[in-house]
Design a protein around this motif. Structure first.
Motif, PDB file in Angstrom:
ATOM      1  N   TYR A 103      -4.872   3.809 -20.809  1.00  0.00           N
ATOM      2  CA  TYR A 103      -3.696   3.437 -21.603  1.00  0.00           C
ATOM      3  C   TYR A 103      -3.904   2.006 -22.081  1.00  0.00           C
ATOM      4  O   TYR A 103      -4.402   1.166 -21.325  1.00  0.00           O
ATOM      5  CB  TYR A 103      -2.422   3.511 -20.755  1.00  0.00           C
ATOM      6  CG  TYR A 103      -2.191   4.866 -20.158  1.00  0.00           C
ATOM      7  CD1 TYR A 103      -1.479   5.832 -20.844  1.00  0.00           C
ATOM      8  CD2 TYR A 103      -2.692   5.190 -18.900  1.00  0.00           C
ATOM      9  CE1 TYR A 103      -1.269   7.090 -20.297  1.00  0.00           C
ATOM     10  CE2 TYR A 103      -2.494   6.444 -18.349  1.00  0.00           C
ATOM     11  CZ  TYR A 103      -1.788   7.392 -19.052  1.00  0.00           C
ATOM     12  OH  TYR A 103      -1.589   8.635 -18.514  1.00  0.00           O
ATOM     13  N   ARG A 111      -8.024   8.130 -16.880  1.00  0.00           N
ATOM     14  CA  ARG A 111      -7.125   8.141 -18.042  1.00  0.00           C
ATOM     15  C   ARG A 111      -6.868   6.699 -18.440  1.00  0.00           C
ATOM     16  O   ARG A 111      -6.574   5.860 -17.587  1.00  0.00           O
ATOM     17  CB  ARG A 111      -5.813   8.815 -17.660  1.00  0.00           C
ATOM     18  CG  ARG A 111      -4.940   9.148 -18.800  1.00  0.00           C
ATOM     19  CD  ARG A 111      -5.288  10.511 -19.269  1.00  0.00           C
ATOM     20  NE  ARG A 111      -4.566  10.869 -20.462  1.00  0.00           N
ATOM     21  CZ  ARG A 111      -4.767  12.009 -21.070  1.00  0.00           C
ATOM     22  NH1 ARG A 111      -5.630  12.868 -20.581  1.00  0.00           N
ATOM     23  NH2 ARG A 111      -4.110  12.299 -22.145  1.00  0.00           N
ATOM     24  N   ALA A 148       4.032   5.261 -20.984  1.00  0.00           N
ATOM     25  CA  ALA A 148       4.681   5.523 -22.275  1.00  0.00           C
ATOM     26  C   ALA A 148       5.965   4.709 -22.399  1.00  0.00           C
ATOM     27  O   ALA A 148       6.257   4.141 -23.457  1.00  0.00           O
ATOM     28  CB  ALA A 148       4.968   7.014 -22.443  1.00  0.00           C
ATOM     29  N   THR A 185      -0.238   3.110 -25.338  1.00  0.00           N
ATOM     30  CA  THR A 185      -0.793   4.268 -26.038  1.00  0.00           C
ATOM     31  C   THR A 185      -1.785   4.951 -25.118  1.00  0.00           C
ATOM     32  O   THR A 185      -2.636   4.292 -24.515  1.00  0.00           O
ATOM     33  CB  THR A 185      -1.515   3.826 -27.330  1.00  0.00           C
ATOM     34  OG1 THR A 185      -0.577   3.140 -28.150  1.00  0.00           O
ATOM     35  CG2 THR A 185      -2.082   5.010 -28.080  1.00  0.00           C
ATOM     36  N   ASP A 186      -1.693   6.273 -25.025  1.00  0.00           N
ATOM     37  CA  ASP A 186      -2.612   7.057 -24.205  1.00  0.00           C
ATOM     38  C   ASP A 186      -3.898   7.274 -24.998  1.00  0.00           C
ATOM     39  O   ASP A 186      -3.882   7.914 -26.043  1.00  0.00           O
ATOM     40  CB  ASP A 186      -1.958   8.391 -23.852  1.00  0.00           C
ATOM     41  CG  ASP A 186      -2.797   9.251 -22.939  1.00  0.00           C
ATOM     42  OD1 ASP A 186      -3.989   8.943 -22.721  1.00  0.00           O
ATOM     43  OD2 ASP A 186      -2.262  10.253 -22.442  1.00  0.00           O
ATOM     44  N   ALA A 237       1.835   8.488 -16.280  1.00  0.00           N
ATOM     45  CA  ALA A 237       1.869   8.780 -17.724  1.00  0.00           C
ATOM     46  C   ALA A 237       3.222   8.440 -18.335  1.00  0.00           C
ATOM     47  O   ALA A 237       3.290   7.762 -19.373  1.00  0.00           O
ATOM     48  CB  ALA A 237       1.522  10.247 -17.974  1.00  0.00           C
TER      49      ALA A 237
END
Length: 113
Positions: free
Chosen positions: A41, A39, A16, A21-22, A12
């Protein structure tokens, strides 16, 4: 950290730091088990998907194309992909992602004048 998500938060900070962008879990609203454990990105036509149950990381190249509902080409199929297992060194994975973003940005169609 849950037993279902031993890799929660994996990469994470690194994503970043690279300007990604998450988009959270299941941004395409597929609703499957895999989707809710992954997840996502995104940046400049590149998606990085982190499986929080296995630690596998899939990098997908979507390229530049028409924008559909603000989604770029993300809903319309990727051009190429590669998956890294959790045994890959993070530095190698990040170097690959950085190079792919740089090449994708460099090869983007020029803005209309």
């Amino acid at each position: 950290m849950s037993f279902l998500r031993p890799f929660a938060g994996y990469l994470a900070d690194e994503m970043a730091g690279l300007g990604f962008t998450d988009h959270g879990y299941d941004p395409e609203e597929l609703g499957g088990y895999d989707a809710i454990l992954t997840r996502v990105y995104r940046r400049d036509g590149v998606a990085v998907e982190v499986r929080e149950d296995t630690g596998d990381v899939t990098v997908r190249l979507f390229g530049w194309g028409p924008v559909y509902g603000g989604d770029d080409t993300y809903r319309h199929g990727h051009l190429s992909q590669v998956t890294f297992s959790d045994t890959w060194p993070v530095a190698s994975l990040l170097a690959t992602v950085s190079a792919l973003v740089a090449a994708n940005v460099e090869n983007a169609a020029p803005a209309a004048a």
